[in-house]
Write a protein that holds these residues in place. Structure first.
Motif, short mmCIF file in Angstrom:
data_model
loop_
_atom_site.label_atom_id
_atom_site.label_comp_id
_atom_site.label_asym_id
_atom_site.label_seq_id
_atom_site.Cartn_x
_atom_site.Cartn_y
_atom_site.Cartn_z
N LYS A 128 33.41 -1.90 5.37
CA LYS A 128 32.33 -1.36 6.19
C LYS A 128 31.29 -2.43 6.54
O LYS A 128 30.15 -2.12 6.89
N ALA A 129 31.67 -3.70 6.44
CA ALA A 129 30.72 -4.77 6.78
C ALA A 129 30.23 -4.60 8.21
O ALA A 129 31.01 -4.32 9.12
N SER A 130 28.92 -4.77 8.41
CA SER A 130 28.34 -4.56 9.74
C SER A 130 28.84 -5.59 10.74
O SER A 130 28.96 -5.31 11.93
N HIS A 131 29.09 -6.82 10.26
CA HIS A 131 29.66 -7.86 11.10
C HIS A 131 30.80 -8.51 10.35
O HIS A 131 30.70 -8.75 9.15
N GLN A 132 31.86 -8.79 11.05
CA GLN A 132 33.03 -9.39 10.42
C GLN A 132 33.22 -10.80 10.94
O GLN A 132 32.97 -11.07 12.12
N TRP A 133 33.66 -11.71 10.08
CA TRP A 133 33.81 -13.10 10.49
C TRP A 133 34.85 -13.79 9.62
O TRP A 133 35.20 -13.32 8.53
N PHE A 134 35.32 -14.90 10.12
CA PHE A 134 36.17 -15.79 9.34
C PHE A 134 36.02 -17.19 9.90
O PHE A 134 35.49 -17.39 11.00
N ALA A 135 36.45 -18.17 9.13
CA ALA A 135 36.36 -19.57 9.54
C ALA A 135 37.74 -20.22 9.47
O ALA A 135 38.68 -19.65 8.92
N ALA A 136 37.84 -21.41 10.04
CA ALA A 136 39.10 -22.15 10.00
C ALA A 136 38.82 -23.63 10.14
O ALA A 136 37.86 -24.03 10.83
N ALA A 137 39.62 -24.44 9.50
CA ALA A 137 39.62 -25.89 9.69
C ALA A 137 40.87 -26.24 10.47
O ALA A 137 41.98 -25.94 10.02
N VAL A 138 40.70 -26.85 11.64
CA VAL A 138 41.82 -27.07 12.55
C VAL A 138 41.83 -28.53 13.01
O VAL A 138 40.79 -29.09 13.39
N GLU A 139 43.01 -29.13 13.03
CA GLU A 139 43.16 -30.49 13.56
C GLU A 139 43.04 -30.44 15.08
O GLU A 139 43.75 -29.69 15.74
N ARG A 140 42.14 -31.25 15.64
CA ARG A 140 41.89 -31.22 17.08
C ARG A 140 42.08 -32.61 17.69
O ARG A 140 41.51 -33.58 17.22
N ARG A 141 42.88 -32.65 18.74
CA ARG A 141 43.13 -33.91 19.46
C ARG A 141 42.53 -33.80 20.85
O ARG A 141 42.83 -32.84 21.59
N ASP A 142 41.68 -34.77 21.25
CA ASP A 142 41.08 -34.72 22.57
C ASP A 142 41.93 -35.49 23.57
O ASP A 142 43.00 -36.01 23.24
N SER A 143 41.45 -35.58 24.82
CA SER A 143 42.25 -36.19 25.88
C SER A 143 42.48 -37.68 25.67
O SER A 143 43.41 -38.25 26.22
N SER A 144 41.63 -38.32 24.87
CA SER A 144 41.80 -39.75 24.59
C SER A 144 42.77 -40.01 23.45
O SER A 144 43.10 -41.16 23.15
N GLY A 145 43.21 -38.94 22.80
CA GLY A 145 44.13 -39.08 21.67
C GLY A 145 43.43 -39.10 20.33
O GLY A 145 44.10 -39.17 19.29
N GLN A 146 42.11 -39.04 20.31
CA GLN A 146 41.38 -39.06 19.05
C GLN A 146 41.57 -37.74 18.31
O GLN A 146 41.45 -36.66 18.89
N VAL A 147 41.85 -37.83 17.02
CA VAL A 147 42.09 -36.65 16.21
C VAL A 147 40.95 -36.47 15.22
O VAL A 147 40.58 -37.40 14.49
N ARG A 148 40.36 -35.29 15.21
CA ARG A 148 39.29 -34.94 14.27
C ARG A 148 39.57 -33.56 13.70
O ARG A 148 40.32 -32.76 14.28
N THR A 149 38.96 -33.26 12.57
CA THR A 149 39.05 -31.92 12.00
C THR A 149 37.86 -31.11 12.49
O THR A 149 36.70 -31.52 12.32
N ALA A 150 38.15 -29.98 13.11
CA ALA A 150 37.10 -29.09 13.61
C ALA A 150 36.97 -27.90 12.68
O ALA A 150 37.97 -27.35 12.20
N LEU A 151 35.73 -27.51 12.41
CA LEU A 151 35.44 -26.28 11.67
C LEU A 151 34.97 -25.24 12.67
O LEU A 151 34.03 -25.49 13.43
N LEU A 152 35.64 -24.11 12.72
CA LEU A 152 35.33 -23.05 13.67
C LEU A 152 35.05 -21.76 12.93
O LEU A 152 35.62 -21.50 11.86
#
Length: 354
Positions: A128-152
């Motif tokens: 019955k939580a009034s707001h529901q949420w979750f998070a994720a750590a995802v490997e992200r590669r941009d157009s230059s090829g750089q890879v970083r870990t994103a927290l969403l």
């Protein structure tokens, strides 16, 4: 229908199917509704007694995985089609103005990413939580090829509403996400916004960060948060810019940081007993003339503000606002170590002059 329209329509048809599944909204509406701000999302996990099994969570691991995968696929398709209205349906809170700025600063060609390995961080919230949420750590590669870990992070009002991306931050290069505390079923442990078992409660992390960004190593918060480019480094930068503005441009310069109270704070327990805290700051930088010597003086417009500011002349004031998303690792209360900012992302989201 001309060639460009056919390309867009072709890109948008699959996006619509995915967007409907994720956002449950008509893609061709007259305009995207402005999402209401979320309250503080850091919340306590239910503590099941030893004599009975835990209650079913508000968000299961399978539901979160499906929502994350759908979002990542949908977001790429609508960005490829340069469909701003559809893209904005997927965002809320601090990530929404950042996404608007991505579109406008790129001439309608927002950045696109390739997403790789992903780790879910799903708190066991009460049904019955009034707001529901979750998070994720995802490997992200941009157009230059750089890879970083994103927290969403993703938020929805209830089981019948749409998931929207509320927050994105990038871990610094070489930084790894802290190991998280998980229950036997693999669910993360959420921290209450005023949790006292960690060195800095989630609701205080933003205000303390804002203080050290303005006051630097001489401020009262300097021993609580480790020095770095987005902490004490800001105070050093502000001092230099203030001196230059006064001497070279006949301007007063100031830069203030504030915790974004309308945006949620997300907090999870780490394996060492500390916490991972995800929060948003707003930085407002202003230039104002020093009496007549600065009135009407043209000033170079910062590169990241040119999408929203074209007039270089400052008569009364220039104001530039940045929306900044931070991830910080906070030690347990028993530790004497400072909190560390481990991730940052942000950009100018508004600029004005008068």
């Amino acid at each position: 229908m001309d060639g460009a329209a056919r390309v867009l329509a072709s890109a948008c048809r699959p996006a619509l199917a995915l967007a409907l599944a994720l956002a449950a909204t008509a893609a061709c509406s007259a305009g995207a509704p402005t999402p209401s701000p979320s309250p503080v999302a850091a919340t306590a996990s239910a503590s099941p007694s030893a004599s009975r099994p835990p209650a079913p969570p508000a968000v299961t691991l399978a539901e979160a995985r499906s929502a994350l995968d759908t979002f990542l696929a949908t977001d790429d398709v609508v960005r490829a089609g340069r469909a701003q209205r559809w893209t904005l349906q997927l965002y809320r809170d601090g990530q929404r103005p950042i996404t608007v700025a991505q579109f406008h600063s790129s001439g309608g060609k927002p950045p696109r990413y390739t997403w790789g390995e992903r780790t879910l961080l799903v708190p066991r919230l009460p049904a019955k939580a009034s707001h529901q949420w979750f998070a994720a750590a995802v490997e992200r590669r941009d157009s230059s090829g750089q890879v970083r870990t994103a927290l969403l992070t993703f938020v929805r009002q209830n089981a019948d509403s749409a998931w929207q991306n509320s927050f994105q931050s990038l871990l610094y290069k070489g930084e790894k996400a802290p190991k998280m505390a998980l229950d036997p079923d693999g669910y993360a442990l959420a921290l209450d916004s005023r949790d006292q078992s960690v060195a800095i409660s989630p609701n205080l992390m933003g205000p303390l960060h804002a203080t050290i960004a303005e006051e630097g190593k001489d401020g009262f918060a300097s021993g609580l948060i480790a020095p770095g480019p987005q902490t004490t480094g800001y105070a050093t930068e502000i001092k230099k810019r203030r001196e230059k503005a006064r001497q070279a441009d006949c301007m007063n310069f100031d830069s203030l940081f504030a915790s974004a109270v309308d945006y949620p704070v997300f907090a999870l327990r780490t394996k060492d007993g500390g916490g991972l805290i995800l929060y948003t700051l707003l930085r407002t930088s202003t230039w104002s003339p020093v009496l007549s010597c600065g009135y009407g003086r043209p000033l170079a417009i910062p590169k990241d503000a040119r999408w929203d500011l074209s007039n270089p002349v400052v008569r009364r004031e220039r104001r530039i606002i940045e929306t900044q998303q931070y991830a910080s690792a906070v030690p347990p209360k028993s530790s004497t170590a400072p909190a560390h900012v481990i991730g940052y992302d942000g950009r100018v989201t508004k600029a004005t002059t008068r």
